[in-house]
Design an enzyme around this catalytic site. Structure first.
Site, PDB file in Angstrom:
ATOM      1  N   CYS A  87      23.345 -17.250  37.724  1.00 45.07           N
ATOM      2  CA  CYS A  87      22.209 -17.472  36.952  1.00 45.07           C
ATOM      3  C   CYS A  87      20.998 -16.432  37.328  1.00 45.07           C
ATOM      4  O   CYS A  87      20.436 -16.556  38.546  1.00 45.07           O
ATOM      5  CB  CYS A  87      21.884 -18.963  37.258  1.00 45.07           C
ATOM      6  SG  CYS A  87      20.343 -19.434  36.231  1.00 45.07           S
ATOM      7  N   CYS A 226      17.179 -16.654  29.771  1.00 44.53           N
ATOM      8  CA  CYS A 226      18.517 -16.722  30.432  1.00 44.53           C
ATOM      9  C   CYS A 226      18.336 -15.566  31.131  1.00 44.53           C
ATOM     10  O   CYS A 226      18.385 -14.137  30.480  1.00 44.53           O
ATOM     11  CB  CYS A 226      19.531 -16.761  29.534  1.00 44.53           C
ATOM     12  SG  CYS A 226      21.171 -16.331  30.355  1.00 44.53           S
TER      13      CYS A 226
HETATM   14  N1  LIG Z   1      24.730 -20.718  31.145  1.00 47.80           N
HETATM   15  C1  LIG Z   1      25.255 -19.594  31.988  1.00 47.80           C
HETATM   16  C2  LIG Z   1      24.742 -19.713  33.222  1.00 47.80           C
HETATM   17  C3  LIG Z   1      23.147 -19.887  33.441  1.00 47.80           C
HETATM   18  C4  LIG Z   1      22.466 -18.357  33.086  1.00 47.80           C
HETATM   19  C5  LIG Z   1      20.982 -18.502  33.348  1.00 47.80           C
HETATM   20  N2  LIG Z   1      20.201 -19.408  32.994  1.00 47.80           N
HETATM   21  C6  LIG Z   1      20.269 -17.160  33.677  1.00 47.80           C
HETATM   22  O1  LIG Z   1      19.240 -17.136  33.825  1.00 47.80           O
HETATM   23  O2  LIG Z   1      21.243 -16.253  33.852  1.00 47.80           O
HETATM   24  C7  LIG Z   1      26.503 -19.648  31.922  1.00 47.80           C
HETATM   25  O3  LIG Z   1      27.476 -20.692  31.679  1.00 47.80           O
HETATM   26  O4  LIG Z   1      27.231 -18.475  32.173  1.00 47.80           O
END
Ligand SMILES: N[C@@H](CCC[C@H](N)C(=O)O)C(=O)O
Length: 290
Positions: A87, A226
């Site tokens: 993340c 993200c």
């Molecule tokens: N939902 C993603 C993991 C989280 C990613 C995050 N919000 C970021 O900032 O990179 C997954 O399941 O791969």
């Protein structure tokens, strides 16, 4: 049980300092904590511990690539309780928390993740806000695939940045049209291409050095940012522009970050904000299903 709450470009997290790694982080508990009505509310949970302690307590089977026992480790969970490898916004917030809580005093240190070691630079901490760069590791292109969002098909580039992404650069898309896109339901994608699910980014081409992006995250839903998604988006946008390297400003609903892609890997620079800290009610916590 102590917690803190923070966000990176409004991708928000509950932070649980758990240096002995004794908290049993079940899916039911994580999803209750992240629920915006019956919990604190967040896109994910960041457990704070040293990597070696997480191996000793069985949270991790082995130390991931490049991660050493005395490195800090971001044990990341999505809002639905699932475990994800990485993340990018979380690492910035995690590093900020380490500094703000006094657990770490250096400006440069390594944060471990299931995708491997992620070195960080804390450029500044001022009040509740920090400015942090994360070395995001290798950006691996997986080939072309498609996603369908509200009946509209988008073609994108599959990209692995520790976790899986499909970054769809849409040639004629404007920032205004992107803002109108209905992302309330999960995009359909090719499950034989992305066997473990995928995070889907829809973005404009590069204009004036930047792109506009929205994301639907695996295990969460639409989020306001993200970090790993911005890296995938920048790499796909550079590709669409005929380049393998460069710096791209990525604007998301929750703010803006800067991604630099060079030599097959990337860095991500952006803000972190710590908004609150407190303690969880023990009886509420123990009432949650295991
Ligand atoms: N939902 C993603 C993991 C989280 C990613 C995050 N919000 C970021 O900032 O990179 C997954 O399941 O791969």
């Amino acid at each position: 049980m102590q917690f803190a709450k923070g966000h990176g470009t409004q991708n928000d997290f509950v932070i649980l300092p758990d240096l002995d790694a004794t908290i049993e982080l079940t899916e039911a508990r994580v999803s209750a904590l992240c629920d915006r009505n019956r919990g604190i509310g967040a896109d994910g949970v960041l457990r704070v511990a040293r990597a070696g302690v997480l191996v000793e307590t069985g949270v991790l089977d082995v130390l991931p690539d490049g991660v050493e026992a005395d490195h800090w480790f971001m044990d990341y969970r999505n809002a639905d309780g699932s475990v994800a490898e990485m993340c990018g916004n979380g690492v910035r917030v995690f590093a900020h928390f380490l500094r703000a809580s006094g657990l770490e005093s250096g400006d440069e240190f390594v944060v471990g993740s299931r995708a491997g070691a992620r070195p960080v630079i804390v450029h500044s901490v001022a009040g509740a806000t920090a400015d942090v760069t994360v070395a995001m590791g290798a950006v691996r292109e997986l080939g072309t695939s498609t996603a369908t969002v509200a009946g509209q098909e988008f073609t994108g580039l599959g990209i692995d940045v520790g976790n899986p992404h499909l970054a769809c650069v849409s040639d004629d898309l404007t920032a205004a049209a992107l803002a109108e896109l209905d992302l309330t339901t999960a995009p359909e994608f090719d499950a034989s291409f992305f066997e473990h699910g995928v995070n889907v980014e829809i973005l404009t081409p590069i204009r004036d050095g930047g792109v506009d992006m929205r994301v639907y995250e695996r295990g969460v839903g639409e989020t306001r940012s993200c970090g790993t998604g911005t890296v995938a988006a920048a790499a796909a946008a550079l590709r669409a522009d005929g380049r393998a390297e460069g710096e791209v400003r990525v604007r998301v609903p929750g703010g803006e970050v800067v991604v630099t892609v060079a030599d097959g890997s990337a860095t991500l620079r952006g803000p972190s904000v710590l908004v609150a800290s407190g303690s969880l009610d023990e009886s509420w916590w123990s009432s949650l299903g295991r």
